[in-house]
Design a protein around this motif. Structure first.
Motif, PDB file in Angstrom:
ATOM      1  N   HIS A  72     -15.679  88.191 -15.992  1.00  0.00           N
ATOM      2  CA  HIS A  72     -16.033  89.520 -15.467  1.00  0.00           C
ATOM      3  C   HIS A  72     -15.547  90.643 -16.378  1.00  0.00           C
ATOM      4  CE1 HIS A  72     -16.443  87.389 -11.383  1.00  0.00           C
ATOM      5  NE2 HIS A  72     -17.648  87.687 -11.837  1.00  0.00           N
ATOM      6  N   ARG A  73     -14.672  90.322 -17.297  1.00  0.00           N
ATOM      7  CA  ARG A  73     -14.178  91.341 -18.226  1.00  0.00           C
ATOM      8  C   ARG A  73     -15.118  91.527 -19.420  1.00  0.00           C
ATOM      9  NH1 ARG A  73      -8.722  91.093 -17.432  1.00  0.00           N
ATOM     10  NH2 ARG A  73      -8.594  88.926 -18.043  1.00  0.00           N
ATOM     11  N   GLN A  74     -16.091  90.625 -19.596  1.00  0.00           N
ATOM     12  CA  GLN A  74     -16.979  90.724 -20.758  1.00  0.00           C
ATOM     13  C   GLN A  74     -17.904  91.933 -20.610  1.00  0.00           C
ATOM     14  OE1 GLN A  74     -16.430  88.357 -23.242  1.00  0.00           O
ATOM     15  NE2 GLN A  74     -14.804  87.769 -21.820  1.00  0.00           N
ATOM     16  N   TYR A  75     -18.324  92.491 -21.733  1.00  0.00           N
ATOM     17  CA  TYR A  75     -19.083  93.740 -21.688  1.00  0.00           C
ATOM     18  C   TYR A  75     -20.592  93.560 -21.561  1.00  0.00           C
ATOM     19  CZ  TYR A  75     -14.961  96.468 -22.689  1.00  0.00           C
ATOM     20  OH  TYR A  75     -13.741  97.060 -22.576  1.00  0.00           O
ATOM     21  N   SER A  76     -21.125  92.520 -22.184  1.00  0.00           N
ATOM     22  CA  SER A  76     -22.591  92.423 -22.213  1.00  0.00           C
ATOM     23  C   SER A  76     -23.013  91.018 -21.810  1.00  0.00           C
ATOM     24  CB  SER A  76     -23.097  92.694 -23.628  1.00  0.00           C
ATOM     25  OG  SER A  76     -22.681  91.634 -24.489  1.00  0.00           O
ATOM     26  N   ASP A  77     -24.312  90.860 -21.546  1.00  0.00           N
ATOM     27  CA  ASP A  77     -24.832  89.536 -21.192  1.00  0.00           C
ATOM     28  C   ASP A  77     -24.559  88.532 -22.315  1.00  0.00           C
ATOM     29  OD1 ASP A  77     -25.766  90.259 -18.731  1.00  0.00           O
ATOM     30  OD2 ASP A  77     -27.789  90.722 -19.427  1.00  0.00           O
ATOM     31  N   LEU A  78     -24.752  88.988 -23.546  1.00  0.00           N
ATOM     32  CA  LEU A  78     -24.539  88.083 -24.672  1.00  0.00           C
ATOM     33  C   LEU A  78     -23.059  87.675 -24.770  1.00  0.00           C
ATOM     34  CD1 LEU A  78     -26.676  86.966 -26.467  1.00  0.00           C
ATOM     35  CD2 LEU A  78     -26.220  88.778 -28.134  1.00  0.00           C
ATOM     36  N   ASP A  79     -22.170  88.617 -24.487  1.00  0.00           N
ATOM     37  CA  ASP A  79     -20.733  88.289 -24.453  1.00  0.00           C
ATOM     38  C   ASP A  79     -20.460  87.241 -23.380  1.00  0.00           C
ATOM     39  OD1 ASP A  79     -20.234  90.171 -26.366  1.00  0.00           O
ATOM     40  OD2 ASP A  79     -19.502  91.692 -24.974  1.00  0.00           O
ATOM     41  N   ARG A  80     -21.104  87.422 -22.223  1.00  0.00           N
ATOM     42  CA  ARG A  80     -20.874  86.475 -21.116  1.00  0.00           C
ATOM     43  C   ARG A  80     -21.393  85.086 -21.506  1.00  0.00           C
ATOM     44  NH1 ARG A  80     -20.866  91.318 -18.161  1.00  0.00           N
ATOM     45  NH2 ARG A  80     -23.058  91.780 -18.437  1.00  0.00           N
ATOM     46  N   TYR A  81     -22.553  85.060 -22.171  1.00  0.00           N
ATOM     47  CA  TYR A  81     -23.102  83.773 -22.630  1.00  0.00           C
ATOM     48  C   TYR A  81     -22.127  83.118 -23.607  1.00  0.00           C
ATOM     49  CZ  TYR A  81     -26.128  80.371 -24.917  1.00  0.00           C
ATOM     50  OH  TYR A  81     -26.639  79.211 -25.431  1.00  0.00           O
ATOM     51  N   SER A  82     -21.674  83.880 -24.590  1.00  0.00           N
ATOM     52  CA  SER A  82     -20.770  83.325 -25.608  1.00  0.00           C
ATOM     53  C   SER A  82     -19.465  82.858 -24.986  1.00  0.00           C
ATOM     54  CB  SER A  82     -20.468  84.368 -26.692  1.00  0.00           C
ATOM     55  OG  SER A  82     -21.634  84.631 -27.419  1.00  0.00           O
ATOM     56  N   GLY A 116     -32.520  83.531 -23.254  1.00  0.00           N
ATOM     57  CA  GLY A 116     -33.572  84.044 -24.145  1.00  0.00           C
ATOM     58  C   GLY A 116     -32.967  84.952 -25.210  1.00  0.00           C
ATOM     59  N   GLN A 117     -32.098  85.838 -24.747  1.00  0.00           N
ATOM     60  CA  GLN A 117     -31.392  86.738 -25.667  1.00  0.00           C
ATOM     61  C   GLN A 117     -30.503  85.921 -26.626  1.00  0.00           C
ATOM     62  OE1 GLN A 117     -29.584  89.598 -23.021  1.00  0.00           O
ATOM     63  NE2 GLN A 117     -28.658  90.642 -24.761  1.00  0.00           N
ATOM     64  N   ALA A 118     -29.855  84.905 -26.061  1.00  0.00           N
ATOM     65  CA  ALA A 118     -28.969  84.065 -26.888  1.00  0.00           C
ATOM     66  C   ALA A 118     -29.774  83.351 -27.972  1.00  0.00           C
ATOM     67  CB  ALA A 118     -28.235  83.063 -26.013  1.00  0.00           C
ATOM     68  N   CYS A 119     -30.985  82.872 -27.620  1.00  0.00           N
ATOM     69  CA  CYS A 119     -31.806  82.202 -28.637  1.00  0.00           C
ATOM     70  C   CYS A 119     -32.241  83.209 -29.711  1.00  0.00           C
ATOM     71  CB  CYS A 119     -33.037  81.566 -27.996  1.00  0.00           C
ATOM     72  SG  CYS A 119     -32.651  80.072 -27.060  1.00  0.00           S
ATOM     73  N   SER A 120     -32.626  84.388 -29.291  1.00  0.00           N
ATOM     74  CA  SER A 120     -33.049  85.395 -30.281  1.00  0.00           C
ATOM     75  C   SER A 120     -31.926  85.655 -31.289  1.00  0.00           C
ATOM     76  CB  SER A 120     -33.426  86.712 -29.597  1.00  0.00           C
ATOM     77  OG  SER A 120     -34.445  86.475 -28.665  1.00  0.00           O
ATOM     78  N   GLN A 121     -30.688  85.574 -30.801  1.00  0.00           N
ATOM     79  CA  GLN A 121     -29.522  85.901 -31.648  1.00  0.00           C
ATOM     80  C   GLN A 121     -28.746  84.651 -32.074  1.00  0.00           C
ATOM     81  OE1 GLN A 121     -28.602  89.034 -32.642  1.00  0.00           O
ATOM     82  NE2 GLN A 121     -30.585  89.590 -31.771  1.00  0.00           N
ATOM     83  N   PHE A 122     -29.332  83.476 -31.868  1.00  0.00           N
ATOM     84  CA  PHE A 122     -28.569  82.220 -31.978  1.00  0.00           C
ATOM     85  C   PHE A 122     -27.796  82.112 -33.294  1.00  0.00           C
ATOM     86  CE2 PHE A 122     -27.999  77.620 -32.518  1.00  0.00           C
ATOM     87  CZ  PHE A 122     -27.525  77.257 -31.266  1.00  0.00           C
ATOM     88  N   ALA A 123     -28.455  82.457 -34.379  1.00  0.00           N
ATOM     89  CA  ALA A 123     -27.815  82.303 -35.691  1.00  0.00           C
ATOM     90  C   ALA A 123     -26.636  83.269 -35.850  1.00  0.00           C
ATOM     91  CB  ALA A 123     -28.831  82.539 -36.799  1.00  0.00           C
ATOM     92  N   PRO A 415     -45.356  85.797 -10.841  1.00  0.00           N
ATOM     93  CA  PRO A 415     -45.232  86.087 -12.275  1.00  0.00           C
ATOM     94  C   PRO A 415     -44.183  85.149 -12.881  1.00  0.00           C
ATOM     95  CG  PRO A 415     -44.085  87.751 -10.972  1.00  0.00           C
ATOM     96  CD  PRO A 415     -44.579  86.733 -10.008  1.00  0.00           C
ATOM     97  N   LEU A 416     -44.631  84.130 -13.567  1.00  0.00           N
ATOM     98  CA  LEU A 416     -43.712  83.045 -13.947  1.00  0.00           C
ATOM     99  C   LEU A 416     -43.173  83.140 -15.361  1.00  0.00           C
ATOM    100  CD1 LEU A 416     -45.359  79.923 -12.254  1.00  0.00           C
ATOM    101  CD2 LEU A 416     -43.782  81.621 -11.316  1.00  0.00           C
ATOM    102  N   SER A 417     -43.641  84.115 -16.134  1.00  0.00           N
ATOM    103  CA  SER A 417     -43.207  84.150 -17.539  1.00  0.00           C
ATOM    104  C   SER A 417     -41.739  84.531 -17.661  1.00  0.00           C
ATOM    105  CB  SER A 417     -44.083  85.116 -18.337  1.00  0.00           C
ATOM    106  OG  SER A 417     -45.370  84.554 -18.469  1.00  0.00           O
ATOM    107  N   ASN A 418     -41.087  83.876 -18.602  1.00  0.00           N
ATOM    108  CA  ASN A 418     -39.660  84.076 -18.881  1.00  0.00           C
ATOM    109  C   ASN A 418     -39.484  84.639 -20.275  1.00  0.00           C
ATOM    110  OD1 ASN A 418     -38.755  82.841 -16.425  1.00  0.00           O
ATOM    111  ND2 ASN A 418     -39.316  80.863 -17.300  1.00  0.00           N
ATOM    112  N   PRO A 419     -38.338  85.287 -20.557  1.00  0.00           N
ATOM    113  CA  PRO A 419     -37.324  85.701 -19.582  1.00  0.00           C
ATOM    114  C   PRO A 419     -37.819  86.912 -18.779  1.00  0.00           C
ATOM    115  CG  PRO A 419     -36.735  86.429 -21.796  1.00  0.00           C
ATOM    116  CD  PRO A 419     -37.992  85.635 -21.937  1.00  0.00           C
ATOM    117  N   THR A 420     -36.922  87.571 -18.072  1.00  0.00           N
ATOM    118  CA  THR A 420     -37.319  88.678 -17.191  1.00  0.00           C
ATOM    119  C   THR A 420     -38.132  89.731 -17.944  1.00  0.00           C
ATOM    120  OG1 THR A 420     -35.143  88.311 -16.210  1.00  0.00           O
ATOM    121  CG2 THR A 420     -36.379  90.216 -15.412  1.00  0.00           C
TER     122      THR A 420
END
Ligand SMILES: NC(=O)C1=CN([C@@H]2O[C@H](COP(=O)(O)OP(=O)(O)OC[C@H]3O[C@@H](n4cnc5c(N)ncnc54)[C@H](OP(=O)(O)O)[C@@H]3O)[C@@H](O)[C@H]2O)C=CC1
Ligand SMILES: CC(=O)C(=O)O
Ligand SMILES: [Mg+2]
Length: 563
Positions: A72-82, A116-123, A415-420
């Motif tokens: 809960h202390r992480q700032y962004s979705d990508l931070d939470r994923y990491s 989805g965001q994590a894959c875009s930034q995976f590298a 509407p089934l397309s991913n991500p949001t």
């Protein structure tokens, strides 16, 4: 030839004691064995851990509380994923404990939409090797490479070539986030033991120029392979995996549709495999429609279904709906197909376009005048069900949804397309444009909404409700193949588990906290089909359900015995 590796699995639920050879930091650095501060004093003595972890012995639930505090202390979705992936790489038991106990909050992070965001930034966010990469240049080594993987008992392999990652297009080797996320759901949802899961990237290059030019990109910097060269890579991969783990299930995930249908047709009778985007999506969508029809009191065979998008997901869903119309409504194949209209990027898929249509679109080509636009199709066809699988954000316009509602009291809008960010419309929009009448489900989650004092809970129509249970069923009974009838059974099972309490708030799927129970019931249904169709590799256990439950991994620390 396999080497003697550390045991990571115990199958004895009563007094499980795991023999462990590793000692000290080697143990702490093995994510499958690490307990961190959770090693009890006896194991600290026996396994050379004294002084290597802080003095307090902490329970797994207290460890989980610390994880959530930091999450809960992480700032962004990508931070939470990491943050969660770091835990995944450090202590798998704790990772799954945390996921299972906070499933509604964490699934959108390890899976769609944040994956989805994590894959875009995976590298750029890459930290540590996980899974295997089969690169086109290494094809001569595939047979030996599979022996580099330390586990002898792999049960599930999720493989992508990165060519169609969610609705984000060709992400090349960055797409590895998807097999990783799907396999986390196999463990959480159906209790596969973590070391028995293997994420795979088939690195055949990428058509994504920006990725190839990215200095941090981790995949092959070459145009995507096609034709026989591509087929040779897939063939060599399937052969190598099948030789090393003959009973493993291969799940094809997020392949572009020029490959998806071909690969499924080629391998479905050769090895245990399925395509999740075609078959898993078909099953989960039929289940949601059946739930919606419990609310309206209508029959499946009466529905007129319009798809925006005519690719892998559309074909899988359309075929499953047709199977339902035939089984439940007694329609012929032709009559059922006439109830379904598909639109691709060129407009309505019609017979006058037949010669130029890809094979997978042809069975649903309608004998109709060309219509370019969704609104006009809705005006003409008057659908009762509208399914978005085109990956185009906002492509269900207000005018289109209002037009649908004009002739249909409770429009079924999926509407089934991913991500949001790719959803054809939001839950808010669908409810607002239909005065709360829409029966709504989406590929990625939306929050509940209160309209005029009424609570509306959007369901998540995502194949995550299906593949864990189908996989558990197929593996439990050692099925020779995965059939469409198994997916149909999975759809009916899932639909039967949606309670009246869910339907009363418009939720067409069960709450995710029930995923393990859902997977058990789907696995039982899949096994029953395998036994009935002579596809099972074992004798039917007297108590099939208990047999399946006993196979399931529980994320708790088992005692270790130094050997
Ligand atoms: N919720 C779930 O469980 C699942 C959701 N999905 C989602 O569905 C989406 C599609 O996946 P998939 O079917 O595999 O992808 P495909 O690439 O196979 O299909 C996409 C389809 O959309 C069509 N399309 C593209 N742009 C438009 C447009 N502007 N208007 C109408 N149609 C258009 C394409 O047309 P053309 O054929 O002319 O190129 C194609 O037929 C993705 O976003 C994916 O995330 C997929 C699987 C499961
Ligand atoms: C859910 C899924 O499989 C997809 O969007 O591709
Ligand atoms: Mg997919």
């Amino acid at each position: 030839m396999s080497r003697p590796f550390e045991h990571h699995v115990t199958d004895s639920p009563d007094a499980p004691v795991l023999p462990v050879r590793k000692r000290g930091l080697e143990l702490v650095h093995d994510p499958l064995l690490n307990k961190g501060t959770g090693f009890p004093d006896s194991e600290r003595d026996a396994l050379g851990l004294r002084g290597l972890v802080p003095p307090q012995v902490v329970s797994i639930d207290d460890q989980a509380s610390r994880i959530m505090e930091n999450f809960h202390r992480q700032y962004s979705d990508l931070d939470r994923y990491s943050y969660l992936e770091t835990l995944h790489d450090r202590n798998e038991t704790l990772y799954y404990r945390v996921l299972l106990s906070h499933i509604n909050e964490l699934t959108p992070v390890i899976y769609t939409p944040v994956v989805g965001q994590a894959c875009s930034q995976f590298a750029h966010i890459y930290q540590r090797a996980r899974g295997m990469y089969f690169g086109a240049a290494e094809i001569a080594h595939f047979d030996s490479m599979v022996h580099n993987w330390p586990e002898d008992e792999v049960e599930i392999v999720v493989v992508t070539d990165g060519s169609r990652i969610l609705g984000l297009g060709d992400l090349g080797a960055n797409g590895m986030g998807i097999p990783i996320g799907k396999l986390s759901l196999y463990v959480v949802g159906a209790g596969f033991h973590p070391p028995r899961t293997l994420p795979v990237m088939l690195d055949v290059g990428t058509g994504n120029r920006a990725l190839r030019d990215d200095p941090l990109y981790l995949g092959r910097r070459a145009e995507r392979l096609t034709g026989p060269a591509y087929d040779e890579v897939v063939d060599a991969f399937v052969r190598a995996v099948h030789a090393r783990w003959p009973h493993a299930l291969i799940q094809f995930e997020d392949f572009s549709n020029d490959q998806a249908f071909r690969l499924l047709a080629r391998y479905r009778d050769q090895v245990l495999c399925f395509n999740d985007d075609i078959q898993g999506t078909g099953a989960v969508t039929l289940a949601g429609i059946l739930s919606a029809l419990r609310i309206t009191g209508q029959k499946l065979a009466e529905q007129r279904v319009v798809f925006l998008g005519a690719g892998s997901a559309a074909r899988g869903i359309a075929d499953t709906i047709v199977a339902g119309m035939m089984a439940e409504g007694g329609l012929s194949l032709e009559a059922a197909r006439r109830q379904i209209w598909t639109l691709d990027s060129q407009g309505l898929v019609t017979l006058d376009r037949f010669d130029s249509l890809s094979e997978h679109k042809r069975p649903f080509a309608q004998d109709s005048a060309p219509i370019a636009d969704l609104l006009d199709v809705i005006r003409t066809i008057k659908p009762t069900v509208l399914i978005g699988v085109c990956g185009q954000a906002g492509s269900f316009s207000e005018a289109a949804i209002r037009e649908m509602h004009r002739h249909c009291e409770r429009p079924i809008v999926f509407p089934l397309s991913n991500p949001t960010s790719k959803a054809e419309c939001t839950a808010d929009q669908a409810y607002a444009w239909t005065d709360g009448a829409a029966l709504f489900a989406s590929g990625s989650p939306f929050d509940p909404i209160t309209r005029g004092g009424r609570l509306l809970v959007p369901g998540q129509c995502n194949n995550m409700y299906i593949f864990p249970g189908v996989g558990q069923g197929a593996i439990s009974c050692r099925a020779a193949k995965v059939t469409d009838s198994m997916f149909y059974a999975a759809a009916c099972t899932l639909a039967s588990l949606v309670g009246e309490d869910s339907l009363s708030v418009g939720r067409l799927y069960p709450d995710l906290t029930l995923i393990r129970e859902i997977s058990v019931q789907i696995a039982v249904a899949v096994c029953e089909i395998a036994f009935a169709e002579g596809l099972a590799g074992i004798k039917r256990p007297n108590d099939l359900e208990s047999f399946i439950r006993a196979r399931m991994f529980e994320p708790r620390y088992v005692p270790y015995e130094a050997v």
